[in-house]
Scaffold this motif. Structure first.
Motif, PDB file in Angstrom:
ATOM      1  N   ALA A 443       0.831  -1.209   0.000  1.00 22.41           N
ATOM      2  CA  ALA A 443       0.000   0.000   0.000  1.00 22.41           C
ATOM      3  C   ALA A 443       0.862   1.254   0.000  1.00 22.41           C
ATOM      4  CB  ALA A 443      -0.931  -0.011   1.210  1.00 22.41           C
ATOM      5  N   GLU A 444       1.919   1.218   0.783  1.00 18.59           N
ATOM      6  CA  GLU A 444       2.813   2.380   0.876  1.00 18.59           C
ATOM      7  C   GLU A 444       3.563   2.608  -0.436  1.00 18.59           C
ATOM      8  OE1 GLU A 444       6.865   3.539   3.360  1.00 18.59           O
ATOM      9  OE2 GLU A 444       5.402   2.185   4.276  1.00 18.59           O
ATOM     10  N   ALA A 445       3.926   1.511  -1.118  1.00 17.33           N
ATOM     11  CA  ALA A 445       4.738   1.625  -2.327  1.00 17.33           C
ATOM     12  C   ALA A 445       3.919   1.980  -3.563  1.00 17.33           C
ATOM     13  CB  ALA A 445       5.483   0.310  -2.574  1.00 17.33           C
ATOM     14  N   ALA A 446       2.586   1.840  -3.497  1.00 14.95           N
ATOM     15  CA  ALA A 446       1.740   2.069  -4.674  1.00 14.95           C
ATOM     16  C   ALA A 446       2.016   3.435  -5.282  1.00 14.95           C
ATOM     17  CB  ALA A 446       0.271   1.942  -4.286  1.00 14.95           C
ATOM     18  N   THR A 447       2.281   3.444  -6.567  1.00 13.39           N
ATOM     19  CA  THR A 447       2.602   4.700  -7.249  1.00 13.39           C
ATOM     20  C   THR A 447       2.158   4.608  -8.701  1.00 13.39           C
ATOM     21  OG1 THR A 447       4.394   6.234  -7.784  1.00 13.39           O
ATOM     22  CG2 THR A 447       4.900   3.903  -7.928  1.00 13.39           C
ATOM     23  N   PHE A 448       1.886   5.786  -9.295  1.00  8.38           N
ATOM     24  CA  PHE A 448       1.445   5.821 -10.680  1.00  8.38           C
ATOM     25  C   PHE A 448       2.137   6.965 -11.397  1.00  8.38           C
ATOM     26  CE2 PHE A 448      -1.797   3.586  -8.381  1.00  8.38           C
ATOM     27  CZ  PHE A 448      -2.048   2.501  -9.202  1.00  8.38           C
ATOM     28  N   ALA A 449       2.151   6.885 -12.705  1.00  6.79           N
ATOM     29  CA  ALA A 449       2.856   7.889 -13.514  1.00  6.79           C
ATOM     30  C   ALA A 449       2.195   9.257 -13.366  1.00  6.79           C
ATOM     31  CB  ALA A 449       2.863   7.447 -14.974  1.00  6.79           C
ATOM     32  N   ASP A 450       2.986  10.295 -13.652  1.00  7.29           N
ATOM     33  CA  ASP A 450       2.491  11.680 -13.618  1.00  7.29           C
ATOM     34  C   ASP A 450       1.945  12.061 -12.249  1.00  7.29           C
ATOM     35  OD1 ASP A 450       3.103  11.744 -16.325  1.00  7.29           O
ATOM     36  OD2 ASP A 450       1.089  11.137 -16.919  1.00  7.29           O
ATOM     37  N   ASP A 451       2.437  11.384 -11.213  1.00  4.77           N
ATOM     38  CA  ASP A 451       2.029  11.698  -9.837  1.00  4.77           C
ATOM     39  C   ASP A 451       0.518  11.574  -9.641  1.00  4.77           C
ATOM     40  OD1 ASP A 451       4.627  12.214  -8.924  1.00  4.77           O
ATOM     41  OD2 ASP A 451       4.570  14.237  -9.755  1.00  4.77           O
ATOM     42  N   ASN A 470     -16.400  -9.186  -8.240  1.00  2.00           N
ATOM     43  CA  ASN A 470     -15.148  -9.858  -7.876  1.00  2.00           C
ATOM     44  C   ASN A 470     -14.828  -9.484  -6.427  1.00  2.00           C
ATOM     45  OD1 ASN A 470     -14.609 -11.132 -10.362  1.00  2.00           O
ATOM     46  ND2 ASN A 470     -13.893  -9.199 -11.210  1.00  2.00           N
ATOM     47  N   ARG A 471     -15.475 -10.176  -5.503  1.00  3.42           N
ATOM     48  CA  ARG A 471     -15.444  -9.767  -4.098  1.00  3.42           C
ATOM     49  C   ARG A 471     -14.034  -9.780  -3.507  1.00  3.42           C
ATOM     50  NH1 ARG A 471     -19.266 -12.980  -0.111  1.00  3.42           N
ATOM     51  NH2 ARG A 471     -20.824 -12.037  -1.481  1.00  3.42           N
ATOM     52  N   ASP A 472     -13.258 -10.829  -3.812  1.00  2.00           N
ATOM     53  CA  ASP A 472     -11.921 -10.914  -3.224  1.00  2.00           C
ATOM     54  C   ASP A 472     -11.035  -9.785  -3.734  1.00  2.00           C
ATOM     55  OD1 ASP A 472      -9.823 -12.413  -1.686  1.00  2.00           O
ATOM     56  OD2 ASP A 472      -8.925 -12.477  -3.682  1.00  2.00           O
ATOM     57  N   VAL A 473     -11.130  -9.499  -5.047  1.00  2.00           N
ATOM     58  CA  VAL A 473     -10.344  -8.402  -5.625  1.00  2.00           C
ATOM     59  C   VAL A 473     -10.762  -7.082  -4.990  1.00  2.00           C
ATOM     60  CG1 VAL A 473      -9.882  -7.094  -7.741  1.00  2.00           C
ATOM     61  CG2 VAL A 473      -9.937  -9.595  -7.797  1.00  2.00           C
ATOM     62  N   ALA A 474     -12.078  -6.864  -4.864  1.00  2.00           N
ATOM     63  CA  ALA A 474     -12.574  -5.621  -4.278  1.00  2.00           C
ATOM     64  C   ALA A 474     -12.068  -5.438  -2.852  1.00  2.00           C
ATOM     65  CB  ALA A 474     -14.104  -5.619  -4.298  1.00  2.00           C
ATOM     66  N   GLU A 475     -12.156  -6.480  -2.051  1.00  2.00           N
ATOM     67  CA  GLU A 475     -11.730  -6.359  -0.654  1.00  2.00           C
ATOM     68  C   GLU A 475     -10.251  -6.010  -0.546  1.00  2.00           C
ATOM     69  OE1 GLU A 475     -11.531  -9.017   3.475  1.00  2.00           O
ATOM     70  OE2 GLU A 475     -12.794  -9.682   1.794  1.00  2.00           O
ATOM     71  N   ARG A 476      -9.437  -6.628  -1.375  1.00  2.00           N
ATOM     72  CA  ARG A 476      -7.993  -6.370  -1.298  1.00  2.00           C
ATOM     73  C   ARG A 476      -7.656  -4.958  -1.763  1.00  2.00           C
ATOM     74  NH1 ARG A 476      -4.949 -10.548   0.123  1.00  2.00           N
ATOM     75  NH2 ARG A 476      -5.896 -12.630   0.134  1.00  2.00           N
ATOM     76  N   LEU A 477      -8.331  -4.482  -2.813  1.00  2.00           N
ATOM     77  CA  LEU A 477      -8.064  -3.119  -3.296  1.00  2.00           C
ATOM     78  C   LEU A 477      -8.537  -2.074  -2.295  1.00  2.00           C
ATOM     79  CD1 LEU A 477      -6.808  -2.234  -6.097  1.00  2.00           C
ATOM     80  CD2 LEU A 477      -7.376  -4.650  -5.904  1.00  2.00           C
ATOM     81  N   LEU A 478      -9.714  -2.288  -1.712  1.00  2.00           N
ATOM     82  CA  LEU A 478     -10.230  -1.339  -0.723  1.00  2.00           C
ATOM     83  C   LEU A 478      -9.343  -1.328   0.523  1.00  2.00           C
ATOM     84  CD1 LEU A 478     -14.035  -2.149  -1.066  1.00  2.00           C
ATOM     85  CD2 LEU A 478     -12.860  -0.095  -1.888  1.00  2.00           C
ATOM     86  N   GLU A 479      -8.829  -2.485   0.903  1.00  2.00           N
ATOM     87  CA  GLU A 479      -7.913  -2.527   2.043  1.00  2.00           C
ATOM     88  C   GLU A 479      -6.653  -1.708   1.754  1.00  2.00           C
ATOM     89  OE1 GLU A 479      -5.443  -5.736   4.833  1.00  2.00           O
ATOM     90  OE2 GLU A 479      -6.063  -6.297   2.794  1.00  2.00           O
ATOM     91  N   LEU A 480      -6.097  -1.862   0.544  1.00  2.00           N
ATOM     92  CA  LEU A 480      -4.886  -1.114   0.193  1.00  2.00           C
ATOM     93  C   LEU A 480      -5.145   0.397   0.220  1.00  2.00           C
ATOM     94  CD1 LEU A 480      -3.571  -3.327  -2.751  1.00  2.00           C
ATOM     95  CD2 LEU A 480      -2.514  -3.066  -0.504  1.00  2.00           C
ATOM     96  N   ALA A 481      -6.276   0.825  -0.335  1.00  2.75           N
ATOM     97  CA  ALA A 481      -6.607   2.254  -0.311  1.00  2.75           C
ATOM     98  C   ALA A 481      -6.801   2.728   1.122  1.00  2.75           C
ATOM     99  CB  ALA A 481      -7.867   2.506  -1.139  1.00  2.75           C
ATOM    100  N   TRP A 482      -7.442   1.931   1.948  1.00  6.68           N
ATOM    101  CA  TRP A 482      -7.666   2.265   3.368  1.00  6.68           C
ATOM    102  C   TRP A 482      -6.333   2.389   4.113  1.00  6.68           C
ATOM    103  CZ3 TRP A 482     -10.212   4.129   7.247  1.00  6.68           C
ATOM    104  CH2 TRP A 482     -10.107   3.630   8.538  1.00  6.68           C
ATOM    105  N   LEU A 483      -5.389   1.510   3.828  1.00  6.81           N
ATOM    106  CA  LEU A 483      -4.088   1.548   4.505  1.00  6.81           C
ATOM    107  C   LEU A 483      -3.295   2.809   4.166  1.00  6.81           C
ATOM    108  CD1 LEU A 483      -2.997  -2.195   4.088  1.00  6.81           C
ATOM    109  CD2 LEU A 483      -3.624  -1.035   6.226  1.00  6.81           C
TER     110      LEU A 483
END
Length: 890
Positions: A443-451, A470-483
């Motif tokens: 979660a901390e390392a997540a980065t995208f181009a053009d800031d 896609n419940r498992d995918v959704a839960e993992r992505l929402l957790e990463l954004a929450w972190l």
């Protein structure tokens, strides 16, 4: 005959040729020889040609020409007869290629005048046949097959392709194939013709050799792969060495993936990629990747199959960039661009050909293949996903894809690609023992181009996954954004999205049993963040917190004014659509009937794990439903019972007796197909056959009732042994391609009259071999007995065959055999069918291999055995295997 009689057309010679041909055909179709009929007969003609070459240096004499004409005429007649199962083109291709190979076996130097004259003669005659009406293949296909089969037959004969002899013959075949490619004797362009030659040569190796990792296969794959760029550079008719290598590789993989003869298509695809990538200059890898995918997609479209090997290709590139200690390309940015370019083309291609969705397995698995490398190099994977996202954002994909696409990549495609990639990374890190790699660090390392804001990108990807269910995918992505909530100032939009993601994350936790963390603890942190939540987010909080699930809002009101079908949506609209669906789901969660129908659909999609979960949930909630759902609950119990008996459910987790009694009390409510399955499961007999039910089902128009009938008919088919009209189990015809030397010897258990040993005799020989510490002989005998399981109907023979399969599984569990030696699903089905034929020791060994506790210990079995009879031998051997398996499990 040819040595004695110059003219083969005389009555005397014709009569003898007719007689020999008749006898050869009879022998070809008898049990006296191990090859199939086509192989045997083509051997006859090719060896006859080769023996002419041994005797007569000049093939142009009248005598030799007359005999070659005669042999060719008879071979063509046989090719078009009913005396074998090969088509005419395949038969004749085999004759010519084997004749060439027979020359190679005899003459080390193909450049001598004698060999050159005979090669010219064979090539001329093959070309004439290729352009004749004696078969249905086109000339290019026929001739490319002749050369590819000749190459493959060299591999069958010579393990080492680097010897002077083999190199000389490979050079000769390559030269002649290239000459033919550029001639008027075949209609394809030269590149396509030569691509066919080499791709078919590799595919024919895959058809013959199950394991691509053997030294022999590896040496030949390496040899062929390294000839491609060289040929591409030296042959003026080929556009480029990179394009030619990519073309051959793509065609090979497409053929491997669609071939019924290749046992392990993914493994063969992987090694094919690997050798091709080794042969290509590193500076050309990106061009190779683009050309490869173009040809592979086209090949799959022509064959009307999904590009199943795309994820394997991404995995191979990942292994050379993320995982390797000695990666390709010295510059990290170049490696990132290579991987991102390949993945962007892969997902954009699936989006284009998949009706602008990303729902097929290859579409999901390609980004998952990259994400799964996070435990090896988290930062690299994050950067590669970011560059993939950037390429999709700017439509920076191969031109051929843009030309075929109706539109440019959209936000949902980008969201799904990120979703599958990051979810796979999160899952991999969850399973990692490396404390330096964690979901928090991801979660901390997540980065995208053009800031671009990483939190918002992850959040909208999670919202899209909710919409895609896609419940498992959704839960993992929402957790990463929450972190990521603490990485932003509290007044920023990104912080608000992180907090809103926390609510969605809590909602998914609320759907789990004993979640960690609890949804309440997450909501407590959401409240402390002091962020003004949108109406959909607020409604979702109310649903999670309220015991009565009454948030005071209609879910439909949350999406008022939003066109759900019009994509893409901005983040706010996507949030409303996604969270409104979660509110609806939590307000009116699926009941037993919905879980049961979901289980049926999972079984229809060959997803037993999900099916078992849904069946179990439906059965566990049998007291929650009403009278209208009770029938579905009972049917779910029957489905669960079937999976228990097939060994797919841990018997310790479910009491089979209680389950059967619970169903029996209300069995009258069951549909005919479900009742038939239950009758077999509880009594071993039913008056119905699977076909009775399947005849009434239109698989193109499946409502719930039709789906149920189809699924339980197929379950019944798995549970009940096949029978013929007499009520006996049919005996399968023996394979004509078996090699007698591969059959295990049975020592003193072999019949004295010379007849073929029975399955039980082979099985007994295997037991004795284990007892005598002859592991290799034991495994071969067990394997042979297991393969003969469909050929027997006597209970003792069935016991021997199935128990042999269990013994093989035991050797796999002990680490002595490759896991692919036995298909666990086939074995599980066989045990379910014939459990009553198995001994207690065999059943205990099967349970141990499946991870279940056996009913007795090895010592308890040994204590009651008579060591002097055959039954005692079985108990002793199986108890020993049981002991080893239990030790391995510990």
């Amino acid at each position: 005959l040819a040595d004695t009689y110059a003219d083969p057309e005389t009555d005397r010679v014709q009569a003898w040729l007719d007689q020999l041909e008749h006898r050869a055909t009879t022998t070809a179709n008898s049990d006296d020889q191990p090859d199939d009929a086509a192989q045997f007969l083509s051997n006859v003609y090719s060896m006859a040609i080769k023996k002419l070459a041994d005797t007569y240096a000049d093939p142009e004499t009248d005598r030799v020409q007359a005999w070659l004409d005669q042999l060719e005429h008879r071979a063509t007649t046989t090719a078009n007869s009913d005396e074998h199962k090969a088509d005419a083109a395949q038969f004749l291709e085999n004759v010519y290629s084997m004749a060439i190979n027979n020359l190679a076996d005899t003459y080390a130097d193909p450049e001598t005048d004698r060999v050159q004259a005979w090669l010219d003669q064979l090539e001329h005659r093959a070309t004439t046949t290729a352009n004749s009406d004696e078969h249905k293949a086109d000339a290019a296909q026929f001739l490319s097959n002749v050369y590819s089969m000749a190459i493959k037959k060299l591999a069958d004969t010579y393990a080492d392709p680097e010897t002077d002899r083999v190199q000389a013959w490979l050079d000769q075949l390559e030269h002649r194939a290239t000459t033919t490619a550029n001639s008027d004797d075949q209609p394809d362009d030269a590149a396509q013709f030569l691509s066919n030659v080499y791709s078919m040569a590799i595919k024919k190796l895959a058809d013959t050799y199950a394991d691509p990792e053997t030294d022999r296969v590896q040496a030949w794959l390496d040899q062929l792969a390294h000839r491609l760029p060289t040929l591409g550079k030296t042959e003026a008719s080929l556009a480029s060495s990179v394009a030619f290598t990519a073309n051959v590789t793509a065609m090979t993989v497409a053929q491997i993936q669609t071939s019924q003869a290749v046992e392990h298509p993914d493994e063969w695809s992987k090694v094919t990629f690997s050798h091709a990538l080794d042969a290509v200059d590193q500076a050309d890898l990106d061009g190779f990747s683009r050309d490869y995918q173009r040809v592979y997609y086209i090949s799959c479209l022509q064959a009307q199959v999904l590009p199943e090997a795309l994820p394997v290709f991404i995995l191979e590139l990942r292994s050379r960039t993320v995982e390797s200690d000695d990666p390709v390309l010295t510059d990290k940015n170049a490696r990132l661009d290579l991987l991102a370019s390949a993945l962007a083309d892969a997902v954009f291609g699936m989006w284009t050909f998949g009706d602008q969705k990303l729902e097929s397995d290859p579409g999901r698995y390609a980004p998952q293949a990259l994400g799964a490398g996070a435990s090896d190099d988290l930062t690299f994977v994050v950067d590669a996903l970011a560059r993939t996202d950037e390429r999709l954002a700017h439509a920076d994909v191969s031109e051929w894809l843009l030309e075929l696409a109706d539109d440019r990549p959209d936000d949902p495609l980008r969201d799904r690609t990120l979703g599958f990639g990051y979810a796979a990374a999160s899952s991999t890190l969850d399973d990692s023992d490396d404390t330096n790699q964690s979901v928090e660090l991801l979660a901390e390392a997540a980065t995208f181009a053009d800031d671009r804001d990483a939190t918002t990108r992850l959040y909208r990807a999670g919202l899209q996954a909710i919409r895609d269910q896609n419940r498992d995918v959704a839960e993992r992505l929402l957790e990463l954004a929450w972190l990521r909530r603490d990485t932003h100032d509290s007044e920023t939009t990104a912080h608000g999205h992180a907090v809103a993601a926390g609510v969605g994350y809590a909602a998914h936790l609320a759907l789990e049993d004993d979640p960690e963390p609890s949804p309440e603890s997450v909501l407590a942190e959401v409240e402390s963040a002091d962020v003004e939540l949108s109406a959909p987010v607020t409604a979702l909080v109310g649903v999670i917190r309220e015991d009565e699930h009454e948030p005071g809002v209609d879910p439909d009101a949350l999406t008022e004014g939003i066109d759900a079908e019009s994509e893409p949506h901005n983040v706010d609209d996507l949030e409303s659509l996604a969270y409104a669906s979660l509110v609806s789901y939590l307000l009116d969660p699926p009941g037993p009937a919905e879980y049961y129908e979901a289980a049926l659909r999972a079984m229809a999609q060959s997803d037993p794990e999900t099916a078992i979960q849904r069946l179990h949930t439906a059965w566990e909630e049998r007291d929650e439903g009403d009278d209208s759902t009770h029938r579905d609950v009972v049917a779910a119990g029957v489905g669960l019972l079937a999976h228990v008996d097939m060994g797919m459910v841990d018997s310790r987790a479910i009491d089979r007796e209680d389950l059967a009694e619970g169903v029996a009390s209300t069995r009258d409510e069951l549909s005919p197909a479900v009742l038939a399955a239950f009758e077999h499961l509880t009594g071993g007999e039913t008056a119905h056959t699977p076909d009775e039910f399947l005849d009434d089902v239109d698989e193109n128009d499946l409502g719930k009732d039709e789906l149920e009938t189809m699924i339980f008919a197929k379950l019944l088919d798995l549970l009940v042994p096949d029978t013929d009209e007499s009520g006996e189990q049919p005996v399968r015809e023996e394979s004509s391609g078996s090699d007698p030397q591969d059959e295990p010897t049975t020592d003193d258990s072999s019949p004295e009259d010379g007849s073929e040993p029975s399955v039980s005799e082979i099985y007994t020989a295997a037991l004795r071999a284990v007892h005598d510490n002859e592991a290799e002989q034991a495994v071969r005998a067990f394997a042979f007995a297991w393969e003969m399981r469909e050929d027997v109907d006597d209970p003792s023979e069935i016991h021997a065959a199935v128990t042999a399969g269990i013994a093989l599984w035991a050797h796999i569990e002990m680490g002595w055999l490759d896991p692919d030696t036995v298909d666990e699903s086939d074995l599980t089905t066989a045990v379910a069918r014939y459990r009553e034929n198995l001994s207690d020791t065999a059943t205990a060994l099967f349970d141990a291999c499946a991870g279940r506790k056996p009913e007795a210990t090895p010592d308890e079995f040994r204590s009651e055995v008579d060591r002097d009879d055959e039954e005692g031998l079985e108990v002793l051997v199986l108890a020993t295997l049981l002991e080893h398996v239990l030790d391995s499990n510990q």
